[in-house]
Design an enzyme around this catalytic site. Structure first.
Site, PDB file in Angstrom:
ATOM      1  N   ASP A  31     -16.367  -0.925   3.555  1.00 34.25           N
ATOM      2  CA  ASP A  31     -15.133  -0.214   3.248  1.00 34.25           C
ATOM      3  C   ASP A  31     -14.892  -0.269   1.735  1.00 34.25           C
ATOM      4  O   ASP A  31     -15.711  -0.794   0.980  1.00 34.25           O
ATOM      5  CB  ASP A  31     -13.954  -0.751   4.064  1.00 34.25           C
ATOM      6  N   LYS A  83      -3.378  -6.766  -2.474  1.00 39.32           N
ATOM      7  CA  LYS A  83      -3.494  -7.851  -1.516  1.00 39.32           C
ATOM      8  C   LYS A  83      -3.147  -9.134  -2.268  1.00 39.32           C
ATOM      9  O   LYS A  83      -3.778  -9.449  -3.284  1.00 39.32           O
ATOM     10  CB  LYS A  83      -4.897  -7.897  -0.918  1.00 39.32           C
ATOM     11  N   ASP A  98     -12.917  -1.806  -0.559  1.00 39.07           N
ATOM     12  CA  ASP A  98     -12.898  -3.041  -1.355  1.00 39.07           C
ATOM     13  C   ASP A  98     -13.935  -4.045  -0.875  1.00 39.07           C
ATOM     14  O   ASP A  98     -13.967  -5.181  -1.353  1.00 39.07           O
ATOM     15  CB  ASP A  98     -11.502  -3.658  -1.366  1.00 39.07           C
ATOM     16  N   HIS A 138     -13.465  -7.827  10.174  1.00 42.65           N
ATOM     17  CA  HIS A 138     -13.185  -8.938   9.263  1.00 42.65           C
ATOM     18  C   HIS A 138     -13.872 -10.185   9.810  1.00 42.65           C
ATOM     19  O   HIS A 138     -13.685 -10.543  10.976  1.00 42.65           O
ATOM     20  CB  HIS A 138     -11.680  -9.201   9.157  1.00 42.65           C
ATOM     21  N   ARG A 153       0.838  -1.194   0.000  1.00 44.73           N
ATOM     22  CA  ARG A 153       0.000   0.000   0.000  1.00 44.73           C
ATOM     23  C   ARG A 153       0.875   1.247   0.000  1.00 44.73           C
ATOM     24  O   ARG A 153       1.789   1.360   0.801  1.00 44.73           O
ATOM     25  CB  ARG A 153      -0.911   0.019   1.227  1.00 44.73           C
ATOM     26  N   SER A 184      -7.839  -0.765  -0.379  1.00 45.31           N
ATOM     27  CA  SER A 184      -8.816  -1.019   0.677  1.00 45.31           C
ATOM     28  C   SER A 184      -9.547   0.259   1.078  1.00 45.31           C
ATOM     29  O   SER A 184     -10.174   0.905   0.267  1.00 45.31           O
ATOM     30  CB  SER A 184      -8.142  -1.688   1.873  1.00 45.31           C
ATOM     31  N   HIS A 185      -9.404   0.641   2.374  1.00 46.91           N
ATOM     32  CA  HIS A 185     -10.143   1.792   2.907  1.00 46.91           C
ATOM     33  C   HIS A 185      -9.339   3.084   2.864  1.00 46.91           C
ATOM     34  O   HIS A 185      -9.807   4.115   3.345  1.00 46.91           O
ATOM     35  CB  HIS A 185     -10.526   1.500   4.364  1.00 46.91           C
ATOM     36  N   ASP A 237     -14.480  -5.865   1.693  1.00 49.31           N
ATOM     37  CA  ASP A 237     -14.235  -7.105   2.432  1.00 49.31           C
ATOM     38  C   ASP A 237     -14.523  -6.930   3.926  1.00 49.31           C
ATOM     39  O   ASP A 237     -14.377  -7.865   4.711  1.00 49.31           O
ATOM     40  CB  ASP A 237     -12.802  -7.621   2.221  1.00 49.31           C
TER      41      ASP A 237
END
Length: 447
Positions: A237, A108, A239, A324, A13, A98-99, A241
């Site tokens: 969020d 990822k 993506d 998660h 990231r 992601s977020h 997940d």
């Protein structure tokens, strides 16, 4: 551009293009395949403005190194995990930050079985290979497009009996992230009144950042849930997940309390199953699992540890405070959509409002939530905390420092990326929680 610091504990990231750009993505794709030698992998991407070209470059690198790539296109992260597990692939990469805010890009990366590639499982080796590749490119064959959607949606729907769901009203905040693409084919098959908000995928995030853990990003979902009189609200969020809930009164649902609710449902279907929770969680989780006839198992924080542990003990479900949630029936990976379906099921079966289902947890377990504090000397501060509070209870070093007394407990963990300590504390009464929180923070704040 490929700055070494974009390789984090669990993923890649960094800022685009200053820290990571298409040349870096090509190098990572090549290095990943050279390191792990997968024959077939899946590659997907999110809606960020840089993701199409970043994914294309990564695919070129992976195919140049000899892998066959199934391009699953614009998908949520969990869809790459599902593709790897369902199709028996050797690995996969999701291009996503992601977020994180709009200026970020990332990846990822997983191996066979959707097991994550992190700092302890080969990501640093990928880094070292990638930074040595430079800007040279090899020609590569075109990837094979693959439509994972039908199998993915069918798998999602297998988690609930649609005939048992009530016509609940639900506000859904996709935050212009991937949930807006992923949910419509699911919602078509549900008997609910959905109030979709910000479903248009837009990597500029014109409404708010796709990180519902931050209170300012939850203001909309709270307001909208109350405004329309919804049974609950759910926010995803970037993506998709992870998902986060607010109840019918607009109150945020802590991740540990959501885990406890889901565990009840899982154990109704599979009595005696093992359920994993992380070291930060409230007593609500293990005590609920035991009361429902299951076997609670504590884990270190992070999907790298939880996914391995799930396989080792054949756990049916795992939940983290951070939102998660992992399912044996979903390639033993985490999903943001399955918990949404399970929440519909819990409320439908319980014949009670979500706030009423949560009341016993909120009344009995007084939690602080996570409190982050910068410290100059992380190891030294952990030693101080153990010397001060260790004599009050049972000490564990499974992940950071945990002290469990009869009527209060805490876990304090160092951040993987910053000089921070992350404190989670709870007690059996609000007064004791506040007193112990202040005592622990006083030690953390001491120079």
């Amino acid at each position: 551009m490929l700055d070494r610091k974009v390789f984090k504990a669990y993923d890649v990231r960094g800022l685009y293009p200053g820290e990571l750009d298409e040349e870096g993505a090509y190098a990572i794709g090549r290095a990943y395949v050279e390191q792990f030698e997968p024959s077939r992998i899946a590659v997907g991407r999110d809606m960020r403005l840089s993701s199409p070209t970043m994914a294309k470059a990564l695919i070129e690198g992976a195919t140049a190194a000899g892998a066959e790539v199934l391009d699953v296109g614009l998908v949520g992260t969990e869809m790459v995990y599902f593709a790897v597990g369902e199709l028996g692939l050797d690995g996969g990469v999701m291009v996503t930050a992601s977020h994180n805010p709009k200026d970020y890009t990332g990846m990822k990366i997983v191996r066979a079985g959707a097991l994550p590639v992190g700092g302890d499982s080969g990501l640093l080796d990928v880094r070292d290979r990638a930074v040595g590749i430079g800007t040279s490119r090899r020609s590569a064959p075109e990837p094979e497009p693959y439509d994972i959607w039908p199998a993915y949606v069918d798998r999602l729907m297998s988690f609930v009996d649609v005939s048992e769901l009530r016509p609940l009203k639900v506000v859904i905040d996709a935050a212009n992230g991937m949930a807006g693409t992923m949910l419509p084919p699911v919602l078509e098959r549900l008997p609910i009144e959905a109030v979709p908000c910000y479903f248009e995928p837009d990597g500029s995030f014109p409404n708010h950042e796709p990180n519902p853990l931050l209170p300012e990003n939850r203001e909309f979902i709270v307001r909208k849930t109350l405004e329309v009189g919804a049974d609950f609200g759910v926010a995803f969020d970037g993506d998709a997940d992870r998902c986060f809930f607010v109840d019918d009164t607009g109150e945020f649902v802590a991740g540990d309390f959501a885990t406890a609710l889901f565990a009840q449902g899982v154990l109704e279907k599979e009595p005696g199953a093992k359920v994993i929770y992380d070291v930060r969680a409230s007593w609500a989780v293990p005590e609920t699992i035991e009361a429902a006839g299951g076997e609670p198992v504590v884990s270190r924080v992070g999907h790298a540890f939880i996914k391995l542990l799930m396989r080792e003990i054949d756990a049916a479900f795992a939940g983290e405070v951070s939102g998660h949630y992992y399912f044996r029936g979903f390639s033993q990976a985490d999903s943001g959509v399955v918990p949404f379906l399970l929440m519909l099921e819990r409320i439908s079966k319980g014949a009670a409002k979500l706030s009423e289902l949560l009341r016993p947890f909120r009344e009995r377990y007084c939690i602080t939530g996570e409190i982050n504090t910068p410290v100059a000397d992380v190891p030294g501060k952990l030693t101080e905390l153990e010397e001060r509070f260790g004599p009050e209870g049972e000490v564990s070093h499974l992940d950071g420092l945990s002290v469990e007394a009869e009527d209060w407990q805490f876990n304090v963990r160092p951040s993987n990326t910053e000089p921070l300590l992350r404190l989670n504390l709870e007690a059996r009464s609000p007064e004791l929680m506040e007193r112990k929180r202040n005592e622990v923070l006083a030690v953390i704040h001491e120079p």
